[in-house]
Design an enzyme around this catalytic site. Structure first.
Site, short mmCIF file in Angstrom:
data_model
loop_
_atom_site.label_atom_id
_atom_site.label_comp_id
_atom_site.label_asym_id
_atom_site.label_seq_id
_atom_site.Cartn_x
_atom_site.Cartn_y
_atom_site.Cartn_z
N LYS A 1 47.55 38.20 39.44
CA LYS A 1 46.94 39.53 39.34
C LYS A 1 45.68 39.36 38.49
O LYS A 1 44.89 40.38 38.56
CB LYS A 1 48.21 40.21 38.53
CG LYS A 1 47.72 41.51 38.08
CD LYS A 1 48.74 42.41 37.96
CE LYS A 1 48.51 43.88 38.16
NZ LYS A 1 47.91 44.23 39.45
N GLU B 1 40.74 49.35 51.30
CA GLU B 1 41.81 49.42 50.57
C GLU B 1 43.32 49.28 51.20
O GLU B 1 44.04 48.57 50.82
CB GLU B 1 41.97 50.39 49.55
CG GLU B 1 43.00 50.46 48.61
CD GLU B 1 43.16 49.16 47.61
OE1 GLU B 1 42.25 48.30 47.66
OE2 GLU B 1 44.31 49.10 46.81
N ARG C 1 49.62 36.23 35.97
CA ARG C 1 48.35 35.47 35.89
C ARG C 1 48.56 34.22 36.76
O ARG C 1 47.66 33.47 37.03
CB ARG C 1 48.19 35.00 34.31
CG ARG C 1 47.94 36.26 33.37
CD ARG C 1 47.39 35.43 32.01
NE ARG C 1 46.43 34.93 31.88
CZ ARG C 1 45.18 35.49 31.64
NH1 ARG C 1 45.26 36.74 31.55
NH2 ARG C 1 44.19 34.74 31.71
N CYS D 1 46.23 31.36 35.00
CA CYS D 1 47.16 30.58 34.24
C CYS D 1 47.35 31.34 32.94
O CYS D 1 46.50 32.19 32.57
CB CYS D 1 46.74 29.42 33.76
SG CYS D 1 46.09 28.28 35.34
N LYS E 1 45.78 46.01 51.17
CA LYS E 1 47.21 46.07 50.50
C LYS E 1 48.09 45.21 51.53
O LYS E 1 48.81 44.75 51.24
CB LYS E 1 47.57 47.54 50.51
CG LYS E 1 47.24 48.25 49.13
CD LYS E 1 47.77 47.72 47.84
CE LYS E 1 47.02 46.72 47.32
NZ LYS E 1 45.89 47.12 46.30
N HIS F 1 31.17 48.37 68.40
CA HIS F 1 30.09 47.29 68.07
C HIS F 1 30.92 45.86 67.84
O HIS F 1 30.49 45.13 67.28
CB HIS F 1 29.14 47.64 66.99
CG HIS F 1 28.50 48.79 67.23
ND1 HIS F 1 27.37 48.77 68.12
CD2 HIS F 1 28.33 50.02 66.63
CE1 HIS F 1 26.89 49.96 68.35
NE2 HIS F 1 27.50 50.90 67.32
N TRP G 1 48.38 28.99 38.04
CA TRP G 1 47.98 29.33 39.47
C TRP G 1 46.70 28.13 39.43
O TRP G 1 45.69 28.05 38.97
CB TRP G 1 47.05 30.47 39.18
CG TRP G 1 46.39 30.94 40.57
CD1 TRP G 1 47.33 31.87 41.53
CD2 TRP G 1 45.18 31.06 41.19
NE1 TRP G 1 46.41 32.02 42.53
CE2 TRP G 1 45.26 31.49 42.27
CE3 TRP G 1 44.05 30.27 40.55
CZ2 TRP G 1 44.05 31.78 43.03
CZ3 TRP G 1 42.91 30.36 41.29
CH2 TRP G 1 43.00 31.20 42.68
N ASN H 1 43.67 27.30 30.64
CA ASN H 1 43.42 28.15 31.32
C ASN H 1 41.71 28.10 31.85
O ASN H 1 41.28 28.00 30.86
CB ASN H 1 43.82 29.60 31.06
CG ASN H 1 43.35 30.91 31.40
OD1 ASN H 1 43.15 31.69 31.04
ND2 ASN H 1 43.06 30.69 32.91
N GLY H 2 41.40 28.12 33.27
CA GLY H 2 40.11 27.84 33.45
C GLY H 2 39.76 26.74 33.98
O GLY H 2 40.67 26.25 34.98
N GLU I 1 47.54 41.45 51.69
CA GLU I 1 47.96 40.85 50.50
C GLU I 1 49.51 40.69 50.36
O GLU I 1 49.77 39.70 49.90
CB GLU I 1 47.73 41.82 49.35
CG GLU I 1 46.30 41.77 48.71
CD GLU I 1 46.00 42.65 47.41
OE1 GLU I 1 45.55 42.07 46.51
OE2 GLU I 1 46.56 43.90 47.48
C1 G6P Z 1 43.13 40.02 41.66
C2 G6P Z 1 44.31 41.03 41.96
C3 G6P Z 1 43.60 42.46 42.46
C4 G6P Z 1 42.57 42.93 41.89
C5 G6P Z 1 41.27 42.10 41.50
C6 G6P Z 1 40.36 42.51 40.60
O1 G6P Z 1 42.55 39.79 43.09
O2 G6P Z 1 45.33 40.44 42.82
O3 G6P Z 1 44.90 43.37 42.81
O4 G6P Z 1 42.00 44.08 42.42
O5 G6P Z 1 42.06 40.81 41.00
O6 G6P Z 1 41.19 42.55 39.38
P1 G6P Z 1 40.80 43.65 38.17
O7 G6P Z 1 41.59 43.44 37.04
O8 G6P Z 1 39.31 43.36 37.64
O9 G6P Z 1 40.86 44.90 38.57
#
Ligand code: G6P
Length: 609
Positions: free
Chosen positions: A604, A482, A27, A2, A486, A505, A75, A100-101, A489
């Site tokens: 994010k 990774e 956020r 948030c 991607k 396995h 969020w 927020n929290g 996500e």
């Molecule tokens: C969220 C974001 C990711 C990010 C992760 C860790 O899940 O969507 O893209 O890698 O948080 O965030 P940070 O800011 O600690 O790298």
């Protein structure tokens, strides 16, 4: 997560609040709202399901006015995304509050407030806070005292800002576990979860400490610490943003940020021609700390965790230093045996991720030699609370799926490998070679970007798929992780990554013509083994998409699609293969029509546990 913005000025603040929310949408973006105190001392409220654009539309249709206000982009944690659950929450048309929290004792407080006659109109934990605040106000407390008394009853993590129609000039706020910054204006003052939200109105900021409470009016600004003492916190003048957060000619931020990588990597590396990487790049006193380091513990979440997994190979192979890597949400709750001589390295784009921050804060006395953070956001909580800091220079990353932050984190780790390695197994010549290779990275990434059209063509084959498997071996296994992250996500295709040797396995059972298998095959010493793994896929009717070094000996054949990658030094391969996989995920998502920059259910910056 948030995002919070608040303003108190002598001018209309609705547009300032909306612009702040637009900049904070990373956020959270499932609903948004804004409350203003108008000339007649009435609260004016807009709350909308959906993105900030919906709130803008509501404000355009029914404009609300005021010189004091609070706003929020959400969020959802407690209660589904809906207008009723959106913030600000209000009590008795008098007080409005954004949060927020997570309030952990919300159930107990709700029961208590219900008994006192308070009615609840949302499923949120936040609504208890606004009613609690109201109880103190009607008992005669000032808004500030009411907030302090309220905060004393809360358990959990929060940043809160509140306004009271009967105190129409002020905003009060407090933080415990979630970020909050004051923007200092001239004849006006502001608050936000992130200074980026306020760059349009000021370049002077005060970063609040844990437990701080603040009261702002247009001309006054006072801060009290956790113990209730009036305190002066240092003001930081942040120069103009180095780069804009405008989209420019790109269709999405994610694509823009993928294409910004050569510049971001070069900026993170610093001047070419340096003979060695100075310890001081990691902060004051880094040299003396590095002299004592015998091993490294990396802690992070999401994409940043993957950067840590890559780094383990470099720290162990090149620097000769034992290295452990763990996701922060596990690390923070695990009973650990101390490792003498260990450097704690946290990695975070935002510098605010709740679990990573908790891991740093939760370290036991003498457990680590010191803490180092690799972060992309200056003045963030992790940056302020770590002993040493390496700032990546990726610039603002807006797309929720992290791209340029990841590759710049890899650069930071290679630099750490150099400075620690020279104290252990990395010889002078090897260090020079590493540095020379590093300076070629921006060009190699540029060359990888030139394969975009071919990657886009490959991506067409994924659009109708439900699942995908990513395979890598050695240092490319975290790159496969990774790549899978991607894709899932942003395209919502279920994607899993496996070390290729684990194929038989379990995951081989899933392989058929409907399961695309993406392999990262850079042509290193494990290539022959990887080729056998890929044969196992092919002989089961699987469709293979191989990202391979152009010298690795892969060519297109039935059910094998090869994307030839540039040849480059081994240490650069994790970064350039990642770039190719970022483009793959991006093009699949665009063709599927998902919201690439703001994928569903994600945010994010994850500032809740
Ligand atoms: C969220 C974001 C990711 C990010 C992760 C860790 O899940 O969507 O893209 O890698 O948080 O965030 P940070 O800011 O600690 O790298």
């Amino acid at each position: 997560m948030c995002g919070i913005v608040a303003a108190t000025a002598r001018r209309e603040v609705s547009e300032i609040l909306l612009e702040g929310l637009r900049r904070l949408e990373y956020r959270g973006y499932d609903s948004a709202g804004m409350a203003l105190i108008d000339n007649e001392q009435h609260l004016q409220l807009h709350r909308q399901l959906g993105k900030v654009a919906e709130l803008e539309r509501a404000q355009a249709m029914t404009p609300h006015h005021g010189c004091v206000g609070i706003a929020h982009t959400r969020w959802a944690t407690h209660g589904e995304p809906s207008a009723a659950n959106a913030h600000p929450h209000i009590s008795h048309d008098r007080v409005a509050l954004v949060h927020n929290g997570i309030i952990e004792n919300h159930a107990t407080l709700r029961a208590e407030l219900r008994e006192r006659g308070y009615e609840f109109n949302s499923q949120t934990d936040t609504e208890v806070v606004v009613h609690l605040l109201h109880t103190y106000l009607v008992a005669g407390d000032s808004l500030l005292d009411a907030l302090k008394s309220t905060a004393a009853r809360l358990e959990g993590a929060y940043a809160i800002a509140a306004i009271d129609a009967q105190n129409p000039d002020e905003v009060v706020a407090t933080r415990a576990g979630s970020p909050l910054v004051v923007g200092v204006g001239i004849g006006e003052n502001f608050l936000a979860s992130d200074q980026m939200a306020l760059r349009q109105v000021t370049d002077r900021f005060i970063f609040l400490e844990e437990g701080d409470t603040v009261r702002i009016t247009a001309t006054e600004l006072s801060i009290w610490d956790e113990a209730g003492q009036l305190v002066e916190r240092p003001r930081t003048d942040v120069p103009d943003a180095v780069e804009s957060v405008e989209l420019g000619d790109f269709e999405h931020y994610m694509l823009k940020e993928i294409y910004e990588q050569p510049r971001a990597l070069a900026a993170t590396l610093g001047a070419e021609g340096e003979k060695r990487i100075e310890d001081a790049r990691f902060g004051e006193g880094a040299g003396a700390i590095f002299d004592r380091v015998q091993s490294v513990q990396i802690v992070a979440c999401g994409t940043s965790y993957h950067a840590g997994l890559v780094a383990r190979y470099w720290l162990e192979e090149l620097a000769g230093i034992p290295c452990e890597v763990e996701v922060a949400s596990e690390f923070r709750y695990r009973k650990r045996a101390p490792h003498p001589g260990t450097l704690l390295v946290t990695v975070s784009q935002s510098g605010e991720t709740a679990d990573t921050l908790a891991a740093l804060r939760g370290q036991m006395a003498d457990e680590f030699v010191a803490s180092l953070v690799i972060a992309n956001v200056d003045h963030s909580s992790l940056v302020r609370e770590s002993d040493l800091v390496f700032l990546t220079r990726a610039g603002a990353e807006v797309g929720v799926a992290s791209t340029k932050a990841f590759t710049t984190q890899l650069v930071a780790f290679l630099m750490l490998t150099a400075v620690l390695g020279r104290r252990h197994a990395l010889g002078e010549a090897a260090e020079r070679e590493l540095l020379n290779a590093l300076h070629r990275l921006p060009d190699m990434v540029q060359e990888t970007l030139s394969r975009d059209a071919d990657i886009k063509k490959l991506s067409e084959q994924f659009i109708l798929k439900q699942h995908a498997l990513f395979l890598g071996r050695g240092i490319q296994y975290p790159i496969a992780l990774e790549g899978a992250l991607k894709l899932k996500e942003i395209s919502y295709i279920h994607a899993e990554a496996y070390p290729a040797g684990e194929l038989k396995h379990g995951p081989l059972a899933l392989v058929d013509a409907e399961m695309p298998v993406v392999a990262v095959a850079p042509g290193d010493e494990l290539l022959e083994k990887l080729k056998s793994n890929l044969e196992e896929v092919r002989s089961r009717g699987g469709e293979l998409y191989v990202f391979a070094d152009r010298n690795a000996g892969f060519t297109d054949e039935p059910r094998v699609h090869v994307l030839q990658m540039p040849s480059c030094p081994e240490v650069l391969k994790p970064a350039i293969y990642t770039v190719a996989l970022q483009l793959l995920a991006y093009h699949v998502a665009v063709q599927k029509g998902t919201d690439v920059d703001k994928p569903r259910n994600l945010a994010k910056s994850v500032t809740v546990e």
